[in-house]
Design a protein around this motif. Sequence first.
Motif, PDB file in Angstrom:
ATOM      1  N   GLY A 111       0.783  -1.227   0.000  1.00 34.77           N
ATOM      2  CA  GLY A 111       0.000   0.000   0.000  1.00 34.77           C
ATOM      3  C   GLY A 111       0.812   1.273   0.000  1.00 34.77           C
ATOM      4  O   GLY A 111       0.254   2.375   0.064  1.00 34.77           O
ATOM      5  N   LYS A 112       2.124   1.155  -0.090  1.00 34.01           N
ATOM      6  CA  LYS A 112       3.002   2.320  -0.103  1.00 34.01           C
ATOM      7  C   LYS A 112       3.503   2.589  -1.520  1.00 34.01           C
ATOM      8  O   LYS A 112       3.535   1.684  -2.359  1.00 34.01           O
ATOM      9  CB  LYS A 112       4.180   2.103   0.844  1.00 34.01           C
ATOM     10  N   PRO A 113       3.913   3.829  -1.807  1.00 37.08           N
ATOM     11  CA  PRO A 113       4.420   4.149  -3.152  1.00 37.08           C
ATOM     12  C   PRO A 113       5.652   3.320  -3.503  1.00 37.08           C
ATOM     13  O   PRO A 113       6.490   3.037  -2.638  1.00 37.08           O
ATOM     14  CB  PRO A 113       4.785   5.639  -3.044  1.00 37.08           C
ATOM     15  N   LYS A 114       5.746   2.912  -4.774  1.00 39.92           N
ATOM     16  CA  LYS A 114       6.883   2.107  -5.206  1.00 39.92           C
ATOM     17  C   LYS A 114       8.168   2.921  -5.236  1.00 39.92           C
ATOM     18  O   LYS A 114       9.200   2.481  -4.753  1.00 39.92           O
ATOM     19  CB  LYS A 114       6.610   1.537  -6.607  1.00 39.92           C
ATOM     20  N   GLY A 115       8.125   4.094  -5.815  1.00 44.46           N
ATOM     21  CA  GLY A 115       9.312   4.931  -5.885  1.00 44.46           C
ATOM     22  C   GLY A 115      10.355   4.408  -6.866  1.00 44.46           C
ATOM     23  O   GLY A 115      10.123   3.454  -7.612  1.00 44.46           O
ATOM     24  N   TYR A 116      11.502   5.036  -6.851  1.00 46.87           N
ATOM     25  CA  TYR A 116      12.616   4.679  -7.723  1.00 46.87           C
ATOM     26  C   TYR A 116      13.488   3.612  -7.077  1.00 46.87           C
ATOM     27  O   TYR A 116      13.566   3.526  -5.847  1.00 46.87           O
ATOM     28  CB  TYR A 116      13.492   5.904  -8.001  1.00 46.87           C
ATOM     29  N   LEU A 127      12.903   4.927  -3.237  1.00 44.23           N
ATOM     30  CA  LEU A 127      13.318   6.329  -3.242  1.00 44.23           C
ATOM     31  C   LEU A 127      12.231   7.122  -3.965  1.00 44.23           C
ATOM     32  O   LEU A 127      11.882   6.820  -5.101  1.00 44.23           O
ATOM     33  CB  LEU A 127      14.671   6.479  -3.943  1.00 44.23           C
ATOM     34  N   GLN A 128      11.676   8.119  -3.314  1.00 43.27           N
ATOM     35  CA  GLN A 128      10.424   8.711  -3.764  1.00 43.27           C
ATOM     36  C   GLN A 128      10.560   9.858  -4.767  1.00 43.27           C
ATOM     37  O   GLN A 128       9.567  10.301  -5.326  1.00 43.27           O
ATOM     38  CB  GLN A 128       9.621   9.182  -2.552  1.00 43.27           C
ATOM     39  N   THR A 129      11.771  10.328  -4.998  1.00 41.00           N
ATOM     40  CA  THR A 129      11.961  11.387  -5.991  1.00 41.00           C
ATOM     41  C   THR A 129      13.179  11.056  -6.847  1.00 41.00           C
ATOM     42  O   THR A 129      14.068  10.302  -6.437  1.00 41.00           O
ATOM     43  CB  THR A 129      12.195  12.761  -5.333  1.00 41.00           C
ATOM     44  N   ARG A 130      13.214  11.644  -8.053  1.00 47.69           N
ATOM     45  CA  ARG A 130      14.363  11.463  -8.925  1.00 47.69           C
ATOM     46  C   ARG A 130      15.617  12.030  -8.282  1.00 47.69           C
ATOM     47  O   ARG A 130      16.719  11.501  -8.444  1.00 47.69           O
ATOM     48  CB  ARG A 130      14.090  12.157 -10.261  1.00 47.69           C
TER      49      ARG A 130
END
Length: 206
Positions: free
Chosen positions: A77-82, A179-182
């Motif tokens: 349920g959490k964002p996958k991210g990079y 990792l949630q941002t580029r």
Amino acid sequence: MKVERKADHAVSDASCKSATGKTLAEWFKALDKHGGVALGRRTLTHWLMDDEKVEPWWSTTIVCEFEIARGDLARDGKPKGYSICATKSIKASAKDCYAAFTSPKALDAWFGPKHDVDLRDGGHWRNADGNRATIKKVNAGKNIRLIAEDQGLTLPTPVEIKFDGKGDKCTVMASIERLQTRAEADGYRRAWGEALGRLKTHVEGS
């Protein structure tokens, strides 16, 4: 290990169009038409690289930003991210490479200053550069799994360090997910790449 959270390129419609011929929004529509998030990250990324001739950095960025825009989440349920990976081939045994992670003195020599580390299941890893982690699992000479909790990270982030040794040669690989941002992804890729370079120098010179 100091981390500069800075993307290799600006992530915007304008920069994407300049580099790939389409804006992020236009690529998102193309990905929806191609099959959307149901196809999975790997399939979508390869479609962009192989069929649309988009270079790897932008292919990965477009797909990850597409997942975020469409609210695609992992099973928990959490964002996958990079996800990023840094590797280094070292002329030393897996035992010697692993030993460079096992004590404050060893880590101070190449990773960063003033370590406080308790390398065991449930232990911790901290230093003066602001790196913070909870150790999840340790298999001596094989791998270390931890959750990075550095200040500035959007979310606690899974990290696995693997030691693949054959005789007097070892490949050390650091894999980081969620990792949630580029900017976080590129920053940690660069930082771990530089750290493993220092590890190689340290171990081979010892």
